[in-house]
Design an enzyme around this catalytic site. Structure first.
Site, short mmCIF file in Angstrom:
data_model
loop_
_atom_site.label_atom_id
_atom_site.label_comp_id
_atom_site.label_asym_id
_atom_site.label_seq_id
_atom_site.Cartn_x
_atom_site.Cartn_y
_atom_site.Cartn_z
N PHE A 77 -22.33 17.18 -4.29
CA PHE A 77 -21.11 16.97 -3.52
C PHE A 77 -20.08 16.21 -4.36
O PHE A 77 -20.44 15.31 -5.13
CB PHE A 77 -21.41 16.18 -2.24
CG PHE A 77 -20.18 15.87 -1.44
CD1 PHE A 77 -19.65 16.81 -0.55
CD2 PHE A 77 -19.52 14.65 -1.59
CE1 PHE A 77 -18.50 16.53 0.16
CE2 PHE A 77 -18.37 14.37 -0.88
CZ PHE A 77 -17.86 15.32 0.01
N ALA A 79 -15.95 14.54 -3.96
CA ALA A 79 -14.70 14.34 -3.21
C ALA A 79 -13.74 13.50 -4.02
O ALA A 79 -14.15 12.55 -4.69
CB ALA A 79 -14.98 13.67 -1.87
N ASN A 81 -9.21 12.30 -3.85
CA ASN A 81 -7.90 12.45 -3.25
C ASN A 81 -6.85 11.86 -4.17
O ASN A 81 -7.19 11.18 -5.15
CB ASN A 81 -7.83 11.68 -1.92
CG ASN A 81 -8.94 12.05 -0.98
OD1 ASN A 81 -9.11 13.22 -0.64
ND2 ASN A 81 -9.73 11.07 -0.57
N HIS A 88 5.87 -1.78 -0.72
CA HIS A 88 5.98 -2.74 0.39
C HIS A 88 5.79 -2.06 1.74
O HIS A 88 6.73 -1.66 2.41
CB HIS A 88 7.34 -3.46 0.32
CG HIS A 88 7.51 -4.22 -0.95
ND1 HIS A 88 7.07 -5.52 -1.10
CD2 HIS A 88 8.02 -3.85 -2.14
CE1 HIS A 88 7.32 -5.92 -2.34
NE2 HIS A 88 7.89 -4.92 -2.99
N HIS A 92 0.26 -5.83 2.31
CA HIS A 92 0.70 -5.76 0.93
C HIS A 92 1.12 -7.10 0.37
O HIS A 92 1.23 -8.10 1.08
CB HIS A 92 1.81 -4.72 0.78
CG HIS A 92 3.13 -5.20 1.30
ND1 HIS A 92 3.45 -5.15 2.63
CD2 HIS A 92 4.21 -5.75 0.68
CE1 HIS A 92 4.66 -5.64 2.81
NE2 HIS A 92 5.14 -6.02 1.64
N ASP A 94 3.85 -9.30 -2.04
CA ASP A 94 5.20 -9.43 -2.59
C ASP A 94 5.10 -10.24 -3.87
O ASP A 94 4.83 -11.45 -3.81
CB ASP A 94 6.11 -10.19 -1.62
CG ASP A 94 6.70 -9.31 -0.53
OD1 ASP A 94 6.30 -8.15 -0.41
OD2 ASP A 94 7.58 -9.82 0.20
N HIS A 98 10.11 -9.59 -6.60
CA HIS A 98 10.70 -8.88 -5.46
C HIS A 98 12.05 -9.51 -5.06
O HIS A 98 12.98 -8.81 -4.67
CB HIS A 98 9.70 -8.95 -4.29
CG HIS A 98 10.00 -8.07 -3.12
ND1 HIS A 98 10.59 -6.84 -3.21
CD2 HIS A 98 9.75 -8.26 -1.79
CE1 HIS A 98 10.70 -6.30 -2.00
NE2 HIS A 98 10.21 -7.15 -1.13
N HIS A 224 11.95 -15.50 1.47
CA HIS A 224 11.56 -14.75 0.26
C HIS A 224 12.17 -15.38 -0.99
O HIS A 224 11.51 -15.50 -2.02
CB HIS A 224 12.07 -13.30 0.36
CG HIS A 224 11.17 -12.38 1.12
ND1 HIS A 224 11.25 -12.20 2.47
CD2 HIS A 224 10.16 -11.55 0.70
CE1 HIS A 224 10.35 -11.31 2.86
NE2 HIS A 224 9.67 -10.90 1.80
ZN ZN Z 1 6.93 -6.93 0.81
#
Ligand code: ZN
Length: 277
Positions: A77, A79, A81, A88, A92, A94, A98, A224
């Site tokens: 077998f 597999a 992908n 983002h 996730h 940063d 960013h 941020h």
């Molecule tokens: Zn982000």
């Protein structure tokens, strides 16, 4: 003479005991830190899939394309992908670049900032009554009064309870109009709390169980910028923060190591010590 020799013996015994005590306490600390059987592991990441939530202005979402799946001519077998995702979205990372031109890229953030003890500040009760709630400086000071000071090198996780909405984008983000991020509404860090944590306390990362370390209505992304200016990364769209103690967990938050990346998919876990009987 005999007094001296007894004194000499007791000094030797004292030294021996000190060495034994130091050795045994080192062992105990070592065991506690390294013995996984004494910890449960909590998954802080959502899976990537068709329902993964992205910012409304994201040009695309997560896609997974099957390249192979089935029996080969060789009788085994196989597999495989391929996937595609903006940096983002979903659970996730940063990277500081960013929001700071001179900040670390995703591959350059020191691992010491991503594997560190965590504190969990719980504002879920306030956020459930006000979906635009922002963590205040007083919230941080009240947390420290109840749980002890937040020390340099700590990862801060802000628990708003928002992952209960996942993956309902409208409930989670406040609005799911494609291409329009002007009507978002969800809780996060406030500016002064971020300054206190990043600049005065020297924390290594800011994590949150909403889509952003700035609240949904933000237009200037102040948190941020405060974090990125000090090379402090963000950990966004976390989950299961309700399974962590206010302090005592060790967080391992390792993003995909994208060369030059401004962020990327994040698998984060917490090691939580079992309660002593
Ligand atoms: Zn982000």
């Amino acid at each position: 003479m005999s007094f001296r020799s007894r004194k000499g013996d007791s000094v030797k015994i004292f030294i021996l005991w000190t060495v034994l005590l130091l050795f045994s306490s080192t062992l105990a600390v070592g065991e506690q830190a390294l013995d996984l059987a004494r910890h449960r592991i909590v998954d802080l990441s959502h899976a990537y899939g068709p329902s993964t939530i992205y910012w409304p202005t994201s040009p695309s979402k997560f896609t997974l394309e099957q390249l192979a799946s089935g029996m080969t001519e060789g009788g085994y077998f196989y597999a495989a992908n391929r996937f595609c995702t903006p940096e983002h979205g979903g659970t996730h990372f940063d990277a500081p670049i960013h929001f700071s031109e001179a900040g670390f890229t995703a591959d350059k953030v020191p691992l010491e900032q991503l594997v560190a003890p965590a504190v969990v500040i719980d504002v879920s009760a306030r956020a459930s009554g006000d979906r635009d709630y922002r963590l205040t400086r007083d919230d941080v000071l009240a947390f420290e009064k109840a749980n002890g000071a937040i020390t340099r090198g700590t990862i801060v996780l802000l628990r708003t309870g928002w992952s209960r909405h996942w993956p309902d984008a409208k409930a989670y983000l406040g609005d799911d109009t494609p291409g329009n991020a002007s009507k978002l509404s969800f809780p996060s860090y406030g500016r002064e709390a971020a300054e206190l944590l990043v600049e005065a306390r020297g924390v290594t990362a800011l994590g949150i169980d909403t889509a952003s370390i700035d609240y949904g209505r933000s237009t200037g992304f102040e948190v941020h910028r405060i974090a990125a200016a000090r090379n402090v990364p963000g950990l966004e769209n976390l989950t299961n923060l309700d399974q962590l103690p206010a302090r005592g967990a060790l967080v391992v938050a390792l993003p995909m190591k994208i060369e030059g990346g401004s962020g990327g998919p994040l698998r984060a876990v917490a090691l939580v010590p079992h309660q002593r009987p």
